[in-house]
Write a protein that holds these residues in place. Structure first.
Motif, PDB file in Angstrom:
ATOM      1  N   UNK A 197       0.618  -1.452  -0.145  1.00  0.00           N
ATOM      2  CA  UNK A 197      -0.090   0.092  -0.354  1.00  0.00           C
ATOM      3  C   UNK A 197       0.945   1.271  -0.196  1.00  0.00           C
ATOM      4  N   UNK A 198       1.336   1.114   1.006  1.00  0.00           N
ATOM      5  CA  UNK A 198       2.945   2.246   0.984  1.00  0.00           C
ATOM      6  C   UNK A 198       3.299   3.427  -0.067  1.00  0.00           C
ATOM      7  N   UNK A 199       4.272   1.674  -1.113  1.00  0.00           N
ATOM      8  CA  UNK A 199       5.277   1.724  -2.031  1.00  0.00           C
ATOM      9  C   UNK A 199       4.740   1.473  -3.369  1.00  0.00           C
ATOM     10  N   UNK A 200       3.846   0.553  -3.212  1.00  0.00           N
ATOM     11  CA  UNK A 200       3.315  -0.332  -5.138  1.00  0.00           C
ATOM     12  C   UNK A 200       1.666   0.344  -4.939  1.00  0.00           C
ATOM     13  N   UNK A 201       1.378   0.997  -4.676  1.00  0.00           N
ATOM     14  CA  UNK A 201      -0.553   1.559  -5.205  1.00  0.00           C
ATOM     15  C   UNK A 201      -1.096   0.412  -5.309  1.00  0.00           C
ATOM     16  N   UNK A 202      -0.929  -0.270  -3.650  1.00  0.00           N
ATOM     17  CA  UNK A 202      -2.141  -1.406  -3.812  1.00  0.00           C
ATOM     18  C   UNK A 202      -3.629  -1.300  -3.883  1.00  0.00           C
ATOM     19  N   UNK A 203      -3.744  -0.279  -2.594  1.00  0.00           N
ATOM     20  CA  UNK A 203      -4.945   0.845  -2.827  1.00  0.00           C
ATOM     21  C   UNK A 203      -5.397   1.943  -3.566  1.00  0.00           C
ATOM     22  N   UNK A 204      -4.451   1.952  -4.654  1.00  0.00           N
ATOM     23  CA  UNK A 204      -4.895   3.040  -5.725  1.00  0.00           C
ATOM     24  C   UNK A 204      -5.670   2.245  -7.071  1.00  0.00           C
ATOM     25  N   UNK A 205      -6.700   1.258  -6.596  1.00  0.00           N
ATOM     26  CA  UNK A 205      -6.623   0.746  -7.899  1.00  0.00           C
ATOM     27  C   UNK A 205      -8.464   1.969  -7.975  1.00  0.00           C
ATOM     28  N   UNK A 206      -8.324   2.111  -9.219  1.00  0.00           N
ATOM     29  CA  UNK A 206      -9.106   2.691 -10.304  1.00  0.00           C
ATOM     30  C   UNK A 206     -10.148   1.633 -11.521  1.00  0.00           C
ATOM     31  N   UNK A 207     -10.253   0.828 -10.844  1.00  0.00           N
ATOM     32  CA  UNK A 207     -10.862  -0.018 -11.445  1.00  0.00           C
ATOM     33  C   UNK A 207     -12.116   0.226 -11.143  1.00  0.00           C
ATOM     34  N   UNK A 208     -13.357  -0.642 -11.645  1.00  0.00           N
ATOM     35  CA  UNK A 208     -14.731  -0.063 -11.233  1.00  0.00           C
ATOM     36  C   UNK A 208     -15.171  -1.618 -11.746  1.00  0.00           C
ATOM     37  N   UNK A 209     -14.722  -2.720 -12.303  1.00  0.00           N
ATOM     38  CA  UNK A 209     -15.736  -3.554 -13.054  1.00  0.00           C
ATOM     39  C   UNK A 209     -14.633  -5.089 -11.784  1.00  0.00           C
ATOM     40  N   UNK A 210     -14.540  -6.529 -11.677  1.00  0.00           N
ATOM     41  CA  UNK A 210     -14.198  -7.737 -11.151  1.00  0.00           C
ATOM     42  C   UNK A 210     -12.873  -7.854 -11.509  1.00  0.00           C
ATOM     43  N   UNK A 211     -12.844  -7.828 -12.962  1.00  0.00           N
ATOM     44  CA  UNK A 211     -11.288  -7.949 -14.176  1.00  0.00           C
ATOM     45  C   UNK A 211     -10.693  -6.741 -13.652  1.00  0.00           C
ATOM     46  N   UNK A 212     -10.608  -5.693 -13.466  1.00  0.00           N
ATOM     47  CA  UNK A 212      -9.360  -4.714 -13.563  1.00  0.00           C
ATOM     48  C   UNK A 212      -9.146  -5.017 -11.878  1.00  0.00           C
ATOM     49  N   UNK A 213     -10.350  -4.744 -10.636  1.00  0.00           N
ATOM     50  CA  UNK A 213      -9.337  -5.170  -9.255  1.00  0.00           C
ATOM     51  C   UNK A 213      -8.860  -6.195  -9.123  1.00  0.00           C
ATOM     52  N   UNK A 214      -9.001  -7.248  -9.799  1.00  0.00           N
ATOM     53  CA  UNK A 214      -7.976  -8.645  -9.762  1.00  0.00           C
ATOM     54  C   UNK A 214      -6.467  -8.425 -10.564  1.00  0.00           C
ATOM     55  N   UNK A 215      -6.535  -7.332 -11.968  1.00  0.00           N
ATOM     56  CA  UNK A 215      -5.630  -7.222 -12.753  1.00  0.00           C
ATOM     57  C   UNK A 215      -4.783  -6.208 -12.109  1.00  0.00           C
ATOM     58  N   UNK A 216      -4.987  -5.350 -11.729  1.00  0.00           N
ATOM     59  CA  UNK A 216      -4.448  -4.150 -10.152  1.00  0.00           C
ATOM     60  C   UNK A 216      -3.679  -5.062  -8.959  1.00  0.00           C
TER      61      UNK A 216
END
Length: 395
Positions: A338-357
């Motif tokens: 979260x602090x270094x790699x953007x785990x919580x920066x996901x902008x996608x709203x879809x199921x696939x988008x979340x799992x891909x990020x």
């Protein structure tokens, strides 16, 4: 380290990252998309404070974010196959006979109601009920470091039953409502089926109180140290056959049952607690045994934690204390991701988008874990014996 040594290390790391991108490319057919995924990964590993589509695109020299957004959206690639590749890559670097699997969840605070799985629900990240998504994750940890090796979005029951919202977010038809413990059971079984070297499975009380998880692991002959709540009803091998709360069992232990052991190393040295265990009455057979393990704070005797243990009969109390202390390793993964790699920066709203990020963040974390593992082995004069193909892990 000399300038030449640092230069050599940087070149080696660049080669390692290129090799990882090539490996990840096995889950992607189109060359342009493979390049975009490589840029996305570079951005996650960069010093960008926010890993948004626009900022990642700008760093990659793109005038607009469409190609980078395609990584999470319209681009065709298999995030589940990529997950398997990342798992294999991480285990190659970290594999050890004393390694552990750790399951836990983490929350992602969100605004609005359109992101897949978002709801008013408890978020451990916030420590309260918030509008958020919750993901269940699995980590692999050893003396060489730790990495996340699986992820699954928790889909609240209202979401699972709402066909219109499911369709808009691209939730696959085969995905039905599953509790977090059920998700954890499936993830752990998948990892064990892949042949990961694993000494123990660890989890907090939400998952440790799931008796089906305990039965599944015992059926596999897989040792575990699983936290349970203070009111977990258990039957001890001593005294009557009545069940009692874990806290009441602990309260009845004599002073001689408690011993001081370290639960691993902290920032200020060994994390010392008082520990005790008592054998549980179960249908176990040699070489296995069951215990209630209790951890007590040295400063506040009322501050206690409880664990149900399934392990070889010869396992010592000191060993169990050390294993129980390894549950923090997944928190380290969450913190770094979260602090270094953007785990919580996901902008996608879809199921696939979340799992891909999440998969690409796991890839970046596995890369960092591999670099750290190589440094640890190098300092100890022990080369990595788990080169590609050396560990029997299904990709």
């Amino acid at each position: 380290m000399s300038v030449a040594a640092w230069s050599g290390s940087l070149l080696a790391w660049e080669r390692e990252l290129a090799a990882l991108k090539d490996r990840l490319g096995l889950a992607v057919r189109r060359r342009e998309l493979r390049e975009s995924i490589g840029h996305y990964l570079d951005g996650l590993l960069s010093g960008l404070e926010r890993k948004t589509g626009w900022l990642l695109a700008e760093r990659a020299g793109e005038a607009r974010p469409h190609r980078l957004q395609a990584v999470l959206g319209r681009g065709r690639w298999d995030a589940e196959a990529a997950r398997d590749l990342v798992r294999t890559y991480a285990v190659e670097a970290l594999a050890d006979r004393d390694a552990v699997l750790v399951v836990d969840e983490t929350g992602f605070i969100k605004k609005g109601e359109h992101s897949v799985g978002v709801a008013r629900q408890y978020s451990g990240t916030a420590g309260r009920i918030e509008n958020s998504q919750v993901g269940v994750f699995l980590a692999y940890a050893s003396r060489y470091g730790q990495a996340l090796i699986d992820r699954r979005l928790f889909l609240p029951e209202a979401w699972a039953a709402d066909r219109a919202r499911r369709a808009k977010a691209g939730v696959p038809e085969e995905v039905t409502f599953a509790t977090k413990p059920a998700i954890a059971r499936d993830m752990i079984a998948t990892a064990l089926d892949a042949g990961l070297p694993c000494a123990f499975v660890l989890a907090d009380a939400l998952y440790g109180s799931d008796k089906r998880l305990r039965v599944m692991l015992e059926g596999r002959g897989q040792p575990y140290v699983l936290a349970v709540r203070s009111n977990e009803r258990l039957m001890t091998a001593e005294g009557s056959c009545a069940t009692r709360d874990a806290a009441k069992i602990a309260a009845a232990l004599p002073a001689s049952a408690w011993h001081r052991h370290a639960a691993g190393e902290g920032a200020k040295g060994p994390r010392l607690y008082d520990w005790a265990r008592i054998r549980l009455l179960r249908l176990q057979q040699p070489p296995w045994d069951h215990w209630l393990l209790v951890r007590r704070s040295r400063r506040d005797a009322s501050d206690q934690a409880y664990y149900v243990v399934f392990a070889p009969m010869e396992t010592t109390l000191a060993e169990l204390a050390g294993v129980a202390g390894l549950r923090w390793t997944i928190e380290t993964c969450f913190g770094t991701a979260k602090e270094e790699l953007g785990l919580d920066h996901c902008e996608a709203r879809s199921w696939d988008g979340w799992h891909r990020h999440m998969t690409l963040c796991m890839t970046a974390l596995a890369f960092l874990a591999r670099l750290r593992a190589e440094l640890i082995r190098g300092a100890a004069g022990k080369p990595n014996e788990t080169s590609p193909g050396a560990v029997a892990v299904a990709a």
